[in-house]
Write a protein that holds these residues in place. Structure first.
Motif, PDB file in Angstrom:
ATOM      1  N   GLN A 176      46.787  26.705  34.326  1.00 52.41           N
ATOM      2  CA  GLN A 176      46.959  27.803  35.120  1.00 52.41           C
ATOM      3  C   GLN A 176      47.566  27.690  36.606  1.00 52.41           C
ATOM      4  O   GLN A 176      48.556  28.283  37.189  1.00 52.41           O
ATOM      5  N   LEU A 181      49.920  30.718  39.714  1.00 49.98           N
ATOM      6  CA  LEU A 181      48.866  31.866  39.591  1.00 49.98           C
ATOM      7  C   LEU A 181      49.420  33.258  39.356  1.00 49.98           C
ATOM      8  O   LEU A 181      48.767  34.180  39.089  1.00 49.98           O
ATOM      9  N   GLY A 182      50.947  33.285  39.939  1.00 47.25           N
ATOM     10  CA  GLY A 182      51.293  34.631  39.751  1.00 47.25           C
ATOM     11  C   GLY A 182      51.630  34.993  38.254  1.00 47.25           C
ATOM     12  O   GLY A 182      51.184  36.203  37.825  1.00 47.25           O
ATOM     13  N   VAL A 185      48.240  35.685  36.835  1.00 46.11           N
ATOM     14  CA  VAL A 185      47.491  37.191  36.978  1.00 46.11           C
ATOM     15  C   VAL A 185      48.228  38.182  35.959  1.00 46.11           C
ATOM     16  O   VAL A 185      47.760  39.194  35.707  1.00 46.11           O
ATOM     17  N   ARG A 226      45.532  39.678  44.458  1.00 46.66           N
ATOM     18  CA  ARG A 226      45.061  39.073  43.438  1.00 46.66           C
ATOM     19  C   ARG A 226      45.024  37.649  42.914  1.00 46.66           C
ATOM     20  O   ARG A 226      44.457  37.043  42.244  1.00 46.66           O
ATOM     21  N   VAL A 227      46.208  37.200  43.474  1.00 44.36           N
ATOM     22  CA  VAL A 227      46.455  35.554  43.528  1.00 44.36           C
ATOM     23  C   VAL A 227      45.447  34.974  44.230  1.00 44.36           C
ATOM     24  O   VAL A 227      44.540  33.927  43.737  1.00 44.36           O
ATOM     25  N   ARG A 228      44.809  35.426  45.329  1.00 43.11           N
ATOM     26  CA  ARG A 228      43.804  34.748  46.112  1.00 43.11           C
ATOM     27  C   ARG A 228      42.547  35.140  45.358  1.00 43.11           C
ATOM     28  O   ARG A 228      41.704  34.009  45.038  1.00 43.11           O
ATOM     29  N   ALA A 230      42.393  35.049  41.838  1.00 45.16           N
ATOM     30  CA  ALA A 230      42.436  34.514  40.694  1.00 45.16           C
ATOM     31  C   ALA A 230      41.955  32.880  41.457  1.00 45.16           C
ATOM     32  O   ALA A 230      41.340  32.096  40.710  1.00 45.16           O
ATOM     33  N   THR A 231      42.399  32.753  42.641  1.00 45.02           N
ATOM     34  CA  THR A 231      41.886  31.128  42.988  1.00 45.02           C
ATOM     35  C   THR A 231      40.616  30.818  42.993  1.00 45.02           C
ATOM     36  O   THR A 231      39.845  30.066  42.702  1.00 45.02           O
TER      37      THR A 231
END
Length: 459
Positions: A176, A181-182, A185, A226-228, A230-231
């Motif tokens: 991933q 990560l974009g 998501v 959302r990217v943050r 997901a991290t």
């Protein structure tokens, strides 16, 4: 209306049901036991494996019964145990007004014609055998050794499957990050479903449930966050994997990866803390999971001594419909809980609910000198892979930025904390003396607030 043990024996569908009922026909298993003024109806609540007790009711006129448990047997072991309690007067049946849930059952059912119940002994169902413990067979040393070796082999095979699944999870996390990560998501539901199935196959069912709920947590965030998010989610997975590899026998870590101990195992664990205290029901969260189960989470605040919070967690099939809660937000009661052993105990089971408090203490900021920073960081340091932990916040207010996003602001105007979801109503226009919330490491989800006007629930 009289009932004897011969009736109980003949009502049972098999010896296994009768033996299970014998284990439940004990005062400590029951609460709210009552009887109608004409002696025809009896009811009570029997403690089960989840947070909410099973609601059991029976009509002594035709021996009809109903229980909220999912058993397909009729009558179930809980109903048989209720009959048993009445037959032997194990607990007092107080004459009282029938609860609402019993009235709903009576309105739906069509009583059968009253027929005599046979009291002829049944060779397949023995009441005395059900009441007495079965004699343990005497095994020779070789049989014991073989059984122990087989058990050790099963445990070794399970651990190898779990470790293989965790290897696959770490590789998946790397993929991933490599792919971006974009894109993760945008396709989070399908990707989490695939790795979740792999974890289930690898006996890492608890971790699979955590991964299955990740899409809902990410999609609940603002799109720009959302990217943050997901991290953070992926980092938590890696932390848990590394912790399991470091100590696969740690019960707290194994609980987060594989499975949770059942009620009987927990009750028999001498390391499991038992806490008798006054509790306040902060809030209840009912969510339908992607695996077809409904999770029912009840958050409690300890008003006396011991662990500050308790989380009662129960699961039931979504097809069964929503259960009525055994708790009401804001109510206070005295009860005994047993906690799953952990560095900072949180998840618990309710053993006994003794009495309701009428004028108990309100939500209060910890008087021990604990700072806000300690309250926010200590739970996450103890269990960094947890998606959220409850905290009790000092006096503050709800503030809004120019974009309309809501923040919690302490009275001394230190750093603000962002809130999850929308906040409206009285909570936005008054001083908050104390606030109970769930802290995910970057956002607060409000549970309950104490104000000069009284208590305010949220959600």
């Amino acid at each position: 209306m009289a009932i004897d043990l011969a009736v109980v024996e003949n009502l049972a569908t098999d010896q296994a049901s009768l033996k299970a009922a014998a284990g439940l026909a004990k005062p400590g298993k029951w609460s709210g036991v009552g009887i109608s003024d004409d002696g025809a109806l009896i009811w009570g609540e029997c403690a089960g494996s989840g947070a909410n007790p099973y609601r059991v009711m029976a009509d002594l006129r035709d021996m009809g019964s109903k229980c909220s448990c999912p058993s397909r047997k009729f009558p179930c072991k809980h109903a048989l145990a209720l009959f048993w309690l009445r037959a032997e007067a194990i607990v007092p049946f107080a004459v009282s007004e029938a609860p609402e849930w019993l009235g709903e059952w009576l309105a739906r059912r069509r009583p059968a014609g009253i027929a005599p119940i046979s009291t002829k002994p049944n060779a397949d169902k023995d009441l005395h055998a059900a009441r007495s413990a079965e004699a343990e067979p005497v095994d020779d040393a070789k049989a014991v050794a073989r059984r122990d070796a087989a058990s050790a082999k099963r445990a070794e095979d399970t651990e190898r499957l779990i470790l293989d699944a965790l290897d696959a999870l770490e590789q998946w996390v790397s993929d991933q990050l490599r792919l971006g990560l974009g894109g993760f998501v945008d396709d989070v539901t399908a990707r989490c479903r695939r790795i979740g199935a792999r974890l289930v196959d690898g006996k890492a069912a608890a971790l699979a449930g955590h991964v299955d709920e990740m899409p809902a947590r990410l999609l609940a965030l603002p799109s720009g966050d959302r990217v943050r998010g997901a991290t953070v989610e992926l980092a938590r997975l890696v932390l848990l994997v590394r912790a399991f590899r470091g100590d696969p026998r740690d019960p707290e870590i194994r609980r987060a990866v594989a499975s949770v101990e059942n009620r009987e195992t927990l009750l028999a664990d001498p390391a499991a803390p038992r806490v008798s205290a006054a509790w306040e029901v902060l809030a209840e969260r009912v969510r339908t999971r992607r695996d077809g189960l409904v999770s029912q989470t009840t958050w409690l605040l300890n008003l006396t001594a011991g662990p500050r919070f308790a989380m009662l967690l129960d699961f039931f099939p979504a097809s069964a419909g929503r259960r009525n809660s055994a708790f009401r937000s804001g109510e206070q009661f005295v009860g005994e809980l047993i906690f799953y052993p952990a560095r900072m105990p949180l998840r618990a089971l309710l053993i006994q609910r003794e009495a309701a408090l009428v004028d108990g203490p309100p939500l209060d900021w910890p008087p021990t000198g604990e700072s806000l920073e300690e309250a926010l960081t200590a739970p996450l340091l103890a269990e960094p892979w947890a998606p959220e932990r409850p905290v009790l916040l000092p006096p503050g207010r709800i503030a809004f930025d120019r974009a309309g996003a809501s923040w919690w602001q302490p009275r001394e105007r230190a750093a603000l904390l962002p809130l999850a979801g929308d906040v409206e109503g009285l909570a936005t226009g008054t001083d908050l003396i104390s606030t109970a919330a769930l802290w995910s490491g970057n956002r607060l989800e409000l549970l309950a607030m104490q104000t000069a006007w009284g208590r305010i629930g949220h959600g």
